[in-house]
Scaffold this active site. Structure first.
Site, short mmCIF file in Angstrom:
data_model
loop_
_atom_site.label_atom_id
_atom_site.label_comp_id
_atom_site.label_asym_id
_atom_site.label_seq_id
_atom_site.Cartn_x
_atom_site.Cartn_y
_atom_site.Cartn_z
N GLU A 249 -16.09 -10.77 -6.03
CA GLU A 249 -17.03 -11.63 -6.47
C GLU A 249 -17.90 -12.33 -5.46
O GLU A 249 -19.09 -13.00 -5.89
CB GLU A 249 -16.17 -13.11 -6.90
CG GLU A 249 -15.11 -12.89 -7.96
CD GLU A 249 -13.71 -12.04 -7.59
OE1 GLU A 249 -13.89 -11.33 -6.60
OE2 GLU A 249 -12.93 -12.01 -8.28
N ARG B 115 0.51 7.34 -10.29
CA ARG B 115 -0.78 6.47 -10.25
C ARG B 115 -1.80 7.23 -9.44
O ARG B 115 -2.99 7.44 -9.89
CB ARG B 115 -0.26 5.29 -9.33
CG ARG B 115 -1.55 4.39 -9.14
CD ARG B 115 -0.93 3.49 -7.80
NE ARG B 115 -1.88 2.58 -7.36
CZ ARG B 115 -2.79 3.09 -6.44
NH1 ARG B 115 -2.66 4.05 -5.64
NH2 ARG B 115 -3.60 1.83 -5.99
N HIS C 182 0.88 -1.20 -0.07
CA HIS C 182 -0.04 -0.15 0.01
C HIS C 182 0.86 1.19 0.12
O HIS C 182 0.56 2.31 -0.67
CB HIS C 182 -0.98 0.02 1.24
CG HIS C 182 -2.02 -1.13 1.27
ND1 HIS C 182 -3.21 -1.17 0.18
CD2 HIS C 182 -2.13 -2.29 1.66
CE1 HIS C 182 -3.69 -2.30 0.26
NE2 HIS C 182 -2.99 -3.05 1.10
N ASP D 17 3.03 6.14 -5.21
CA ASP D 17 3.51 6.06 -6.53
C ASP D 17 2.62 7.57 -7.16
O ASP D 17 1.47 7.56 -7.04
CB ASP D 17 2.86 4.94 -7.38
CG ASP D 17 3.04 5.23 -8.85
OD1 ASP D 17 3.07 6.13 -9.26
OD2 ASP D 17 3.16 4.23 -9.39
N GLU E 12 -13.03 -4.45 -0.15
CA GLU E 12 -11.58 -4.88 -0.09
C GLU E 12 -11.45 -6.34 0.55
O GLU E 12 -12.15 -6.53 1.77
CB GLU E 12 -10.75 -3.79 0.69
CG GLU E 12 -9.43 -4.20 1.22
CD GLU E 12 -8.48 -4.85 0.13
OE1 GLU E 12 -8.34 -3.83 -1.09
OE2 GLU E 12 -7.71 -5.74 0.13
N GLY F 213 -11.40 -3.35 -4.74
CA GLY F 213 -9.92 -3.59 -4.39
C GLY F 213 -9.52 -2.12 -3.97
O GLY F 213 -8.36 -1.73 -4.23
N HIS G 284 5.29 2.71 -9.77
CA HIS G 284 5.77 1.57 -9.22
C HIS G 284 5.90 0.31 -10.11
O HIS G 284 6.62 -0.55 -9.90
CB HIS G 284 5.16 1.39 -8.00
CG HIS G 284 3.89 0.90 -8.09
ND1 HIS G 284 2.54 1.60 -8.64
CD2 HIS G 284 3.28 -0.45 -7.86
CE1 HIS G 284 1.81 0.89 -8.62
NE2 HIS G 284 1.90 -0.33 -8.48
C1 6LC Z 1 -4.65 -3.40 -5.73
C2 6LC Z 1 -4.98 -4.44 -4.95
C3 6LC Z 1 -5.96 -4.45 -3.96
O1 6LC Z 1 -7.34 -4.94 -4.50
C4 6LC Z 1 -5.44 -5.10 -2.76
O2 6LC Z 1 -5.87 -4.30 -1.48
C5 6LC Z 1 -6.28 -6.37 -2.88
O3 6LC Z 1 -6.34 -6.95 -1.41
C6 6LC Z 1 -7.57 -5.65 -3.48
N1 6LC Z 1 -8.26 -7.00 -4.22
C7 6LC Z 1 -7.65 -7.14 -5.22
N2 6LC Z 1 -8.69 -8.50 -5.87
C8 6LC Z 1 -9.97 -8.40 -5.03
C9 6LC Z 1 -11.08 -8.81 -5.23
N3 6LC Z 1 -11.42 -9.73 -5.90
N4 6LC Z 1 -11.98 -8.52 -4.28
C10 6LC Z 1 -11.50 -7.47 -3.27
N5 6LC Z 1 -10.40 -6.88 -3.34
C11 6LC Z 1 -9.52 -7.34 -3.95
C12 6LC Z 1 -3.36 -3.26 -6.69
N6 6LC Z 1 -3.07 -4.38 -7.43
C13 6LC Z 1 -2.75 -4.03 -8.79
N7 6LC Z 1 -3.16 -3.00 -9.24
N8 6LC Z 1 -2.02 -4.92 -9.25
#
Ligand code: 6LC
Length: 440
Positions: free
Chosen positions: A203, A127, A118, A124, A174, A151, A375
């Site tokens: 989901e 971003r 985080h 970053d 999250e 997320g 990043h």
């Molecule tokens: C973001 C990732 C964030 O999204 C991170 O806190 C992760 O726990 C959450 N996240 C990822 N997939 C899910 C999901 N299906 N449901 C809820 N939260 C989710 C940064 N990652 C990239 N940008 N690569």
């Protein structure tokens, strides 16, 4: 950013440890418990003991969660708790189960429940400011809208929404345990009337209503790694209103043939004559070890690009389907504009956020070499052998991103290229192909 292959180093803290001397630190009933070593360990210093995989140790005390006081064949000392398990069979079963999760969710969400990633994302500026700019430049249209931030991590995008616009509600979703802190941050910043934090996988969560805007920062290395994009597509199909907006709205992957002199020198040319000795028999090993997988934290100098870059993939977030992610193909055709050494290809991505306002400007987040470094940096795919190229040569070919059928967050990138050189007297064509697992 997130790395699903390299497990955390289990290095022992080398600070001097004293045996536990208070009764409170010892096991309640005082009798030692038997544990089995899951793997061998070599003790350091005089107070740690060494053991081999399968050894049975008697644990006398657990002064900390990491280091226990144990006995093996009459020798007593500190042992790393993580190496021991009480029931070998149970442990094996657990490991198998973990390994069988094709999404590796425990590891994945585990890594997002600490601050390291985080901090990296929030630090970053390009971003984070891009998302801030999107909210700011659309603040009028966001009024009374229902937003889902998929997320949300520490909730930064949701907080921008609440601060800079007046949505009716933001559902901040999250899955990791960071969500508990996100709730506190929302409160601390006086946004609890607008932002509702929901802890769970996107989901699986239930919302009381559909949303007007689905915003997410899902992009991974080489755009798709992690495949968080799948969660966004599923949420889109389930929760986005007809006519709703997705941010980012489109994503492109860009490629350029490049020089990578210093990386090549550091990992490959090094073996040519270190200390006046011929170490070239190690070069095949070096190729295997350093050039099989892409280098994902590469920062390419604009000068190292041998041609103008070319977009090889364009994803429309409204029409993209989950099954499309299994295999994505792109093509390229580059014209070399200066002589140089072709060491490999560098890839990066750009995402676009469409405007909600009529005639409003699109916001772009570009992670390429002509923008501020992010990043994500760039991803370098090294060829097995460098090729000299000259102005006027062309490099054309295809790229295929093939999702791992088992490990759903991983993919293999296959590049296929033709170099056509038109030197004075020869028309020469070289062909190459190479597949790069990222990471499985
Ligand atoms: C973001 C990732 C964030 O999204 C991170 O806190 C992760 O726990 C959450 N996240 C990822 N997939 C899910 C999901 N299906 N449901 C809820 N939260 C989710 C940064 N990652 C990239 N940008 N690569």
């Amino acid at each position: 950013m997130f790395n699903l292959i390299f497990p955390g180093n289990q290095t022992a803290d080398e600070s001097k440890r004293q045996p536990p001397d208070t009764q409170a630190e010892r096991e309640d009933d005082g009798s030692p418990e038997e544990y089995v070593a899951r793997s061998g360990f070599t003790g350091r210093g005089s107070d740690q003991i060494s053991f081999s995989s399968g050894d049975k140790l008697l644990v006398h005390a657990k002064p900390s969660s990491e280091w226990w006081w144990a006995e093996l064949r009459g020798v007593i000392g500190y042992v790393p708790a993580g190496y021991l398990s009480q029931d070998a069979a149970e442990e094996e079963e657990e490991e198998e189960e973990e390994e069988e999760d094709p999404w590796q969710d425990d590891e994945y969400f585990g890594s997002y429940s600490t601050l390291r990633l985080h901090l990296e994302m929030l630090s970053d500026k390009s971003r984070t400011e891009a998302y801030r700019q999107v909210i700011l430049s659309n603040c009028a249209s966001l009024r009374n809208k229902v937003v889902m931030d998929l997320g949300c991590g520490t909730g930064i995008i949701s907080l921008f929404c609440a601060q800079l616009a007046q949505p009716s509600v933001v559902y901040a979703v999250e899955a990791s345990s960071m969500a508990e802190y996100t709730r506190q941050l929302v409160k601390q910043n006086g946004c609890e009337e607008v932002v509702t934090v929901l802890q769970g996988r996107a989901e699986e969560i239930e919302l009381p209503e559909q949303v007007d805007v689905l915003v997410s920062e899902w992009m991974g290395n080489c755009l798709l790694f992690e495949f968080m994009v799948e969660s966004v597509l599923l949420a889109r199909d389930r929760w986005l209103k007809e006519g709703g907006v997705i941010w980012p709205s489109s994503a492109a992957l860009t490629l350029v043939p490049c020089q990578a002199d210093s990386y090549y020198a550091e990992k490959m040319a090094f073996w040519e004559r270190p200390y006046g000795l011929d170490f070239t028999p190690l070069q095949p090993l070096a190729q295997q070890e350093f050039f099989t997988k892409p280098k994902f934290s590469h920062l390419i100098e604009p000068n190292d690009c041998l041609t103008a870059p070319c977009d090889v993939l364009n994803l429309d977030m409204y029409t993209l389907q989950v099954q499309d992610l299994e295999e994505i193909k792109g093509q390229f055709h580059f014209c070399v504009d200066k002589p140089g050494v072709f060491h490999g290809f560098t890839a990066w991505f750009t995402v676009h956020f469409e405007s909600l306002e009529t005639g409003g400007a699109t916001v772009e987040l570009n992670t390429g070499p002509n923008s501020e470094p992010t990043h994500w940096k760039q991803t370098l795919f090294m060829l097995d052998r460098p090729v000299s190229v000259y102005a006027g040569d062309s490099i054309s070919g295809t790229i295929v991103l093939r999702r791992n059928p088992v490990w759903r967050r991983h993919m293999t990138v296959t590049l296929h290229w033709n170099i056509n050189s038109c030197t004075e007297d020869t028309d020469n064509c070289q062909v190459g192909t190479k597949s790069f697992p990222m990471w499985r």
